[in-house]
Design a protein around this motif. Structure first.
Motif, PDB file in Angstrom:
ATOM      1  N   LYS A   4       0.838  -1.200   0.000  1.00 43.41           N
ATOM      2  CA  LYS A   4       0.000   0.000   0.000  1.00 43.41           C
ATOM      3  C   LYS A   4       0.867   1.243   0.000  1.00 43.41           C
ATOM      4  CE  LYS A   4      -4.416  -0.800   2.044  1.00 43.41           C
ATOM      5  NZ  LYS A   4      -5.276  -0.463   3.170  1.00 43.41           N
ATOM      6  N   LYS A   5       0.437   2.251  -0.726  1.00 42.10           N
ATOM      7  CA  LYS A   5       1.151   3.519  -0.747  1.00 42.10           C
ATOM      8  C   LYS A   5       0.652   4.399   0.390  1.00 42.10           C
ATOM      9  CE  LYS A   5       2.037   3.708  -5.687  1.00 42.10           C
ATOM     10  NZ  LYS A   5       1.906   4.510  -6.889  1.00 42.10           N
ATOM     11  N   LEU A   6       1.527   5.179   0.925  1.00 38.81           N
ATOM     12  CA  LEU A   6       1.156   6.140   1.955  1.00 38.81           C
ATOM     13  C   LEU A   6       0.712   7.435   1.296  1.00 38.81           C
ATOM     14  CD1 LEU A   6       4.070   5.635   4.479  1.00 38.81           C
ATOM     15  CD2 LEU A   6       1.767   4.719   4.605  1.00 38.81           C
ATOM     16  N   GLY A   7      -0.024   8.245   2.028  1.00 38.16           N
ATOM     17  CA  GLY A   7      -0.445   9.542   1.513  1.00 38.16           C
ATOM     18  C   GLY A   7      -1.948   9.641   1.435  1.00 38.16           C
ATOM     19  N   ARG A   8      -2.391  10.702   0.812  1.00 40.54           N
ATOM     20  CA  ARG A   8      -3.819  10.951   0.694  1.00 40.54           C
ATOM     21  C   ARG A   8      -4.446   9.953  -0.274  1.00 40.54           C
ATOM     22  NH1 ARG A   8      -5.714  16.165   2.291  1.00 40.54           N
ATOM     23  NH2 ARG A   8      -7.435  15.726   0.919  1.00 40.54           N
ATOM     24  N   PRO A   9      -5.692   9.546   0.001  1.00 41.22           N
ATOM     25  CA  PRO A   9      -6.368   8.647  -0.941  1.00 41.22           C
ATOM     26  C   PRO A   9      -6.669   9.365  -2.252  1.00 41.22           C
ATOM     27  CG  PRO A   9      -7.832   9.282   0.848  1.00 41.22           C
ATOM     28  CD  PRO A   9      -6.484   9.849   1.161  1.00 41.22           C
ATOM     29  N   LEU A  10      -6.729   8.609  -3.321  1.00 30.76           N
ATOM     30  CA  LEU A  10      -7.031   9.195  -4.625  1.00 30.76           C
ATOM     31  C   LEU A  10      -8.473   9.684  -4.651  1.00 30.76           C
ATOM     32  CD1 LEU A  10      -5.329   6.607  -6.986  1.00 30.76           C
ATOM     33  CD2 LEU A  10      -4.456   8.816  -6.236  1.00 30.76           C
ATOM     34  N   SER A  11      -8.689  10.798  -5.328  1.00 35.52           N
ATOM     35  CA  SER A  11     -10.012  11.396  -5.440  1.00 35.52           C
ATOM     36  C   SER A  11     -10.762  10.780  -6.614  1.00 35.52           C
ATOM     37  CB  SER A  11      -9.868  12.902  -5.655  1.00 35.52           C
ATOM     38  OG  SER A  11     -11.108  13.488  -5.947  1.00 35.52           O
ATOM     39  N   ASP A  12     -12.094  10.723  -6.495  1.00 32.34           N
ATOM     40  CA  ASP A  12     -12.917  10.268  -7.616  1.00 32.34           C
ATOM     41  C   ASP A  12     -12.941  11.319  -8.724  1.00 32.34           C
ATOM     42  OD1 ASP A  12     -13.537   7.936  -6.295  1.00 32.34           O
ATOM     43  OD2 ASP A  12     -15.413   8.714  -5.473  1.00 32.34           O
ATOM     44  N   ASN A  13     -12.729  12.573  -8.341  1.00 34.11           N
ATOM     45  CA  ASN A  13     -12.761  13.678  -9.285  1.00 34.11           C
ATOM     46  C   ASN A  13     -11.573  14.602  -9.004  1.00 34.11           C
ATOM     47  OD1 ASN A  13     -13.543  15.526 -11.179  1.00 34.11           O
ATOM     48  ND2 ASN A  13     -15.163  16.431  -9.958  1.00 34.11           N
ATOM     49  N   PRO A  14     -10.375  14.207  -9.441  1.00 34.29           N
ATOM     50  CA  PRO A  14      -9.196  15.009  -9.112  1.00 34.29           C
ATOM     51  C   PRO A  14      -9.258  16.399  -9.747  1.00 34.29           C
ATOM     52  CG  PRO A  14      -8.634  13.299 -10.682  1.00 34.29           C
ATOM     53  CD  PRO A  14     -10.051  13.066 -10.272  1.00 34.29           C
ATOM     54  N   LYS A  15      -8.805  17.368  -9.004  1.00 32.67           N
ATOM     55  CA  LYS A  15      -8.806  18.746  -9.479  1.00 32.67           C
ATOM     56  C   LYS A  15      -7.378  19.108  -9.873  1.00 32.67           C
ATOM     57  CE  LYS A  15     -12.797  19.364  -6.734  1.00 32.67           C
ATOM     58  NZ  LYS A  15     -13.057  17.953  -6.560  1.00 32.67           N
ATOM     59  N   SER A  16      -7.025  18.761 -11.095  1.00 29.29           N
ATOM     60  CA  SER A  16      -5.650  18.919 -11.553  1.00 29.29           C
ATOM     61  C   SER A  16      -5.430  20.201 -12.354  1.00 29.29           C
ATOM     62  CB  SER A  16      -5.241  17.713 -12.395  1.00 29.29           C
ATOM     63  OG  SER A  16      -6.097  17.594 -13.517  1.00 29.29           O
TER      64      SER A  16
END
Length: 59
Positions: A4-16
Motif C-alpha cells: 500500500k502507498k502512503l499519503g492521501r487517498p485518490l479522489s474520484d474527481n481530481p482537481k488537476s
C-alpha cells in the motif's frame, strides 16, 4: 511488508487544473466572507459560482 502507498487517498474527481484570476479588494473580501460563513475554501466558492452561472445559462 504491505504494498500500500502512503499519503492521501485518490479522489474520484481530481482537481488537476488551476486558474489564476485578478480581483480587487472588494471581491476578495466578499470571497473570504463567503468562504468563512459557509466554512468552505475559496476554491469551493469559486466552483459553486461557476456551476451557478453555467446552470443559469442552460435555462
Amino acid at each position: 511488508m504491505s504494498s500500500k502507498k502512503l499519503g492521501r487517498p485518490l479522489s474520484d474527481n481530481p482537481k488537476s487544473k488551476t486558474i489564476e484570476i485578478r480581483v480587487d479588494n472588494e471581491i476578495m473580501s466578499k470571497l473570504d466572507a463567503s468562504a468563512k460563513t459557509l466554512n468552505m475554501s475559496r476554491s469551493a466558492i469559486v466552483r459553486m459560482g461557476i456551476e451557478k452561472v453555467f446552470d443559469e445559462l442552460q435555462k
